[in-house]
Write a protein that holds these residues in place. Structure first.
Motif, PDB file in Angstrom:
ATOM      1  N   ASN A 292       7.706   1.181   1.461  1.00 45.70           N
ATOM      2  CA  ASN A 292       8.949   1.225   1.795  1.00 45.70           C
ATOM      3  C   ASN A 292       9.364   0.354   2.789  1.00 45.70           C
ATOM      4  O   ASN A 292      10.453   0.311   3.326  1.00 45.70           O
ATOM      5  CB  ASN A 292       9.751   2.440   1.806  1.00 45.70           C
ATOM      6  CG  ASN A 292       9.611   3.378   0.481  1.00 45.70           C
ATOM      7  OD1 ASN A 292       9.905   2.692  -0.580  1.00 45.70           O
ATOM      8  ND2 ASN A 292       9.207   4.746   0.458  1.00 45.70           N
ATOM      9  N   THR A 293       8.328  -0.192   3.523  1.00 44.96           N
ATOM     10  CA  THR A 293       8.578  -1.066   4.690  1.00 44.96           C
ATOM     11  C   THR A 293       7.854  -2.248   4.657  1.00 44.96           C
ATOM     12  O   THR A 293       7.063  -2.478   3.663  1.00 44.96           O
ATOM     13  CB  THR A 293       8.256  -0.507   5.902  1.00 44.96           C
ATOM     14  OG1 THR A 293       6.688   0.166   5.925  1.00 44.96           O
ATOM     15  CG2 THR A 293       8.653   1.070   6.074  1.00 44.96           C
ATOM     16  N   GLU A 294       7.657  -3.162   5.815  1.00 47.82           N
ATOM     17  CA  GLU A 294       6.994  -4.180   5.896  1.00 47.82           C
ATOM     18  C   GLU A 294       5.917  -3.996   7.107  1.00 47.82           C
ATOM     19  O   GLU A 294       5.417  -5.113   7.589  1.00 47.82           O
ATOM     20  CB  GLU A 294       7.597  -5.633   5.657  1.00 47.82           C
ATOM     21  CG  GLU A 294       8.560  -5.845   4.655  1.00 47.82           C
ATOM     22  CD  GLU A 294       9.327  -7.117   4.943  1.00 47.82           C
ATOM     23  OE1 GLU A 294       9.159  -7.883   5.827  1.00 47.82           O
ATOM     24  OE2 GLU A 294      10.130  -7.542   3.934  1.00 47.82           O
ATOM     25  N   ALA A 295       5.524  -2.801   7.341  1.00 49.90           N
ATOM     26  CA  ALA A 295       4.718  -2.373   8.227  1.00 49.90           C
ATOM     27  C   ALA A 295       3.362  -3.386   8.030  1.00 49.90           C
ATOM     28  O   ALA A 295       2.705  -2.973   7.136  1.00 49.90           O
ATOM     29  CB  ALA A 295       4.660  -0.895   8.513  1.00 49.90           C
ATOM     30  N   PRO A 296       2.640  -3.867   9.074  1.00 45.38           N
ATOM     31  CA  PRO A 296       1.543  -4.397   9.176  1.00 45.38           C
ATOM     32  C   PRO A 296       0.614  -3.379   9.069  1.00 45.38           C
ATOM     33  O   PRO A 296       0.828  -2.083   9.571  1.00 45.38           O
ATOM     34  CB  PRO A 296       1.324  -5.383  10.269  1.00 45.38           C
ATOM     35  CG  PRO A 296       2.125  -4.702  11.281  1.00 45.38           C
ATOM     36  CD  PRO A 296       3.540  -4.126  10.501  1.00 45.38           C
ATOM     37  N   VAL A 297      -0.523  -3.803   8.379  1.00 44.77           N
ATOM     38  CA  VAL A 297      -1.802  -2.580   8.282  1.00 44.77           C
ATOM     39  C   VAL A 297      -2.526  -2.759   9.869  1.00 44.77           C
ATOM     40  O   VAL A 297      -3.084  -3.857   9.918  1.00 44.77           O
ATOM     41  CB  VAL A 297      -2.751  -2.987   7.244  1.00 44.77           C
ATOM     42  CG1 VAL A 297      -3.625  -1.894   7.414  1.00 44.77           C
ATOM     43  CG2 VAL A 297      -1.885  -2.873   5.809  1.00 44.77           C
ATOM     44  N   THR A 298      -2.410  -1.525  10.583  1.00 47.46           N
ATOM     45  CA  THR A 298      -3.043  -1.902  11.928  1.00 47.46           C
ATOM     46  C   THR A 298      -4.350  -1.179  11.955  1.00 47.46           C
ATOM     47  O   THR A 298      -4.897  -0.511  10.806  1.00 47.46           O
ATOM     48  CB  THR A 298      -2.372  -0.887  12.853  1.00 47.46           C
ATOM     49  OG1 THR A 298      -2.189   0.277  12.535  1.00 47.46           O
ATOM     50  CG2 THR A 298      -0.816  -1.556  12.800  1.00 47.46           C
TER      51      THR A 298
ATOM     52  N   TYR B 172       0.826  -1.247  -0.025  1.00 44.55           N
ATOM     53  CA  TYR B 172       0.136   0.187  -0.147  1.00 44.55           C
ATOM     54  C   TYR B 172       1.155   1.279   0.021  1.00 44.55           C
ATOM     55  O   TYR B 172       1.410   1.667   0.981  1.00 44.55           O
ATOM     56  CB  TYR B 172      -1.069  -0.084   1.206  1.00 44.55           C
ATOM     57  CG  TYR B 172      -1.735  -1.304   1.054  1.00 44.55           C
ATOM     58  CD1 TYR B 172      -2.770  -1.656   0.466  1.00 44.55           C
ATOM     59  CD2 TYR B 172      -1.473  -2.480   2.245  1.00 44.55           C
ATOM     60  CE1 TYR B 172      -3.690  -2.686   0.383  1.00 44.55           C
ATOM     61  CE2 TYR B 172      -2.197  -3.584   2.026  1.00 44.55           C
ATOM     62  CZ  TYR B 172      -3.022  -3.759   1.208  1.00 44.55           C
ATOM     63  OH  TYR B 172      -3.704  -5.065   1.223  1.00 44.55           O
ATOM     64  N   ILE B 173       1.128   1.602  -1.164  1.00 40.47           N
ATOM     65  CA  ILE B 173       1.994   2.924  -1.293  1.00 40.47           C
ATOM     66  C   ILE B 173       1.693   4.227  -0.814  1.00 40.47           C
ATOM     67  O   ILE B 173       0.293   4.501  -1.138  1.00 40.47           O
ATOM     68  CB  ILE B 173       2.317   3.086  -2.826  1.00 40.47           C
ATOM     69  CG1 ILE B 173       2.789   1.887  -3.484  1.00 40.47           C
ATOM     70  CG2 ILE B 173       3.569   4.027  -2.879  1.00 40.47           C
ATOM     71  CD1 ILE B 173       3.855   0.857  -2.959  1.00 40.47           C
ATOM     72  N   GLY B 174       2.187   4.809  -0.009  1.00 41.13           N
ATOM     73  CA  GLY B 174       1.777   5.992   0.938  1.00 41.13           C
ATOM     74  C   GLY B 174       1.735   5.691   2.195  1.00 41.13           C
ATOM     75  O   GLY B 174       1.562   6.376   3.216  1.00 41.13           O
ATOM     76  N   TYR B 175       1.378   4.030   2.445  1.00 37.41           N
ATOM     77  CA  TYR B 175       1.469   3.797   3.971  1.00 37.41           C
ATOM     78  C   TYR B 175       2.877   2.786   4.246  1.00 37.41           C
ATOM     79  O   TYR B 175       3.649   3.065   5.273  1.00 37.41           O
ATOM     80  CB  TYR B 175       0.276   3.079   4.237  1.00 37.41           C
ATOM     81  CG  TYR B 175       0.301   2.309   5.792  1.00 37.41           C
ATOM     82  CD1 TYR B 175       0.395   2.902   6.836  1.00 37.41           C
ATOM     83  CD2 TYR B 175       0.166   0.767   5.584  1.00 37.41           C
ATOM     84  CE1 TYR B 175       0.551   2.336   8.271  1.00 37.41           C
ATOM     85  CE2 TYR B 175       0.134   0.242   6.869  1.00 37.41           C
ATOM     86  CZ  TYR B 175       0.778   0.923   7.975  1.00 37.41           C
ATOM     87  OH  TYR B 175       0.569   0.323   9.202  1.00 37.41           O
TER      88      TYR B 175
END
Length: 456
Positions: free
Chosen positions: A371-377, A365-368
């Motif tokens: 550039n990372t592997e951050a989970p969608v909280t 999800y570009i914009g969130y």
């Protein structure tokens, strides 16, 4: 012996600034123009081109560069060295000789360095006990040999030195090390011995510094705001001396920046263990390097140490490893991330319902989290993003399954969450996945070949 020589980088990769090598030859004094065109994946691209047309398989824009600098080759004695030959250096040579002859140049000597392409010899090498094991996982190349696209040995500088000593004006190689393009002129001009490993390391590190073109003269620099002029960025030049000292500089009145920090950043580029940078010519010790800024756009490099070379060449091979497909949609405010996540979920569920098989299904999800592997909280889902680009990528062995999935992207615009934009370019299609196979090969199993051609 010359007091010093100037070796100019004209190309950091295939597709670099087209006028850069021409400017290097015309904007100031140089002795050598070296041009690096080959990355690992480039060889497989060139091999595919050659399969479509037997006259292709090399960097065809290199011919245009040589055409433009023929006056400097003839009148100023500039010598051009490049690995632009790719998988078909003889065809590249033919075009250069043709262009030079049409323009009335005589006496031009063009050397070809080849013998690096071992694709047709894989069975013979395996039968001779050379397993060409993957350096990452230890598998023998026999496991994927039927899917191979390219297989090339990284030769060092010695065949280039041989070509220079034969009087070549233009040297076209297949796969040689990037650093060998710069080391060879130093050996030729200064008479360095191949077993003087400190000197071999000097030329190797000098070559490493300029192998990526303007990356060491201000391009892609962390402190990029210190660079006054990117528009007319000057490409780097090595000013080398017989004792092994050299300076990194560029032509006067060009943009960019050569500084202690641009040189140090480039020294760290793709080196692995800095005390053991392995090439076919030497093991260079980057921890021995001393860097000193001695003036505007002038950096002195000294103190370099080296150790004996290894008994093996590195082999860079590539092979077909299935297929991939990617596509994007953009979701706008309100609830942009929530809608993008739902869109990807719908696509994944529809693919499962259709019975499509993938090795991987990736969602970004570009914009969130592009550039990372951050989970969608849960907090992120309720955040106030203006827009989010949903990017889905799938890979697998079935091209038909991937192409069928590609037919599901556009329908999501009218059969999923609202506020979609950014769909362009038509229905996505599956493309080949080209995988990399690094291996080692005993040096006595293969030999470079140097052939000289001349326009009479």
């Amino acid at each position: 012996m010359k007091d010093f020589i100037r070796i100019a980088s004209g190309q950091g990769f295939w597709g670099d600034l087209p006028n850069a090598p021409v400017n290097q030859a015309k904007k100031g004094p140089i002795d050598y123009l070296v041009m690096d065109y080959l990355a690992e994946v480039t060889m497989s691209i060139m091999q595919k081109q050659r399969m479509r047309n037997s006259d292709w398989g090399y960097a065809r824009d290199f011919v245009n560069v040589v055409e433009q600098v023929l006056p400097e080759i003839k009148n100023d004695g500039i010598k051009v060295i490049s690995n632009a030959g790719g998988v078909n250096p003889m065809a590249c040579k033919d075009e250069i000789l043709k262009v030079a002859k049409e323009k009335g140049y005589t006496g031009l000597k063009v050397a070809v360095v080849d013998g690096d392409d071992i694709l047709s010899n894989i069975d013979e090498l395996i039968a001779g006990g050379h397993e060409l094991k993957n350096m990452d996982d230890g598998r023998p190349i026999s496991e994927i040999k039927d899917d191979l696209l390219s297989a090339n040995v990284y030769f060092g500088c010695q065949p280039i030195v041989e070509a220079l000593e034969a009087g070549a004006d233009v040297i076209i190689t297949g796969r040689v090390t990037d650093t060998g393009l710069t080391l060879a002129p130093m050996i030729h001009e200064f008479g360095w011995e191949a077993d003087d490993f400190d000197k071999m390391a000097v030329g190797t590190i000098a070559g490493h510094i300029i192998e990526c073109g303007a990356q060491v003269s201000g391009g892609n620099f962390t402190d990029w705001e210190k660079v006054d002029d990117f528009t007319d960025i000057g490409f780097p030049i090595i000013e080398a001396y017989p004792n092994g000292d050299f300076f990194v500089t560029k032509h006067e009145n060009t943009g960019g920046l050569v500084s202690e920090m641009t040189v140090k950043e480039q020294l760290l580029y793709e080196i692995g263990d800095p005390s053991e940078y392995i090439t076919p010519d030497v093991i260079a010790d980057f921890t021995s390097v001393k860097v000193e800024e001695t003036g505007a756009n002038r950096v002195k490099v000294t103190g370099i140490k080296g150790r004996p070379d290894t008994p093996t060449y590195k082999v860079s091979a590539s092979y077909n490893d299935g297929f991939k497909l990617s596509s994007t949609l953009v979701y706008c405010w309100p609830d942009a991330l929530k809608k993008a996540v739902k869109g990807a979920e719908i696509l994944e569920n529809r693919a499962e319902a259709l019975g499509l098989n993938f090795d991987e299904f990736n969602k970004e999800y570009i914009g969130y989290n592009g550039n990372t592997e951050a989970p969608v909280t849960e907090e992120a889902l309720n955040a106030d993003f203006d827009e989010i680009q949903m990017r889905v990528s799938v890979s697998g062995k079935s091209k038909n399954d991937l192409n069928r999935f590609g037919m599901e992207i556009a329908p999501l615009i009218l059969t999923g969450p609202s506020g979609v934009t950014g769909f362009a370019g038509g229905r996505p299609k599956a493309s080949d996945v080209v995988a990399y196979w690094p291996a080692l090969l005993d040096k006595d199993a293969v030999s470079p070949k140097v052939t000289l051609f001349e326009i009479k």
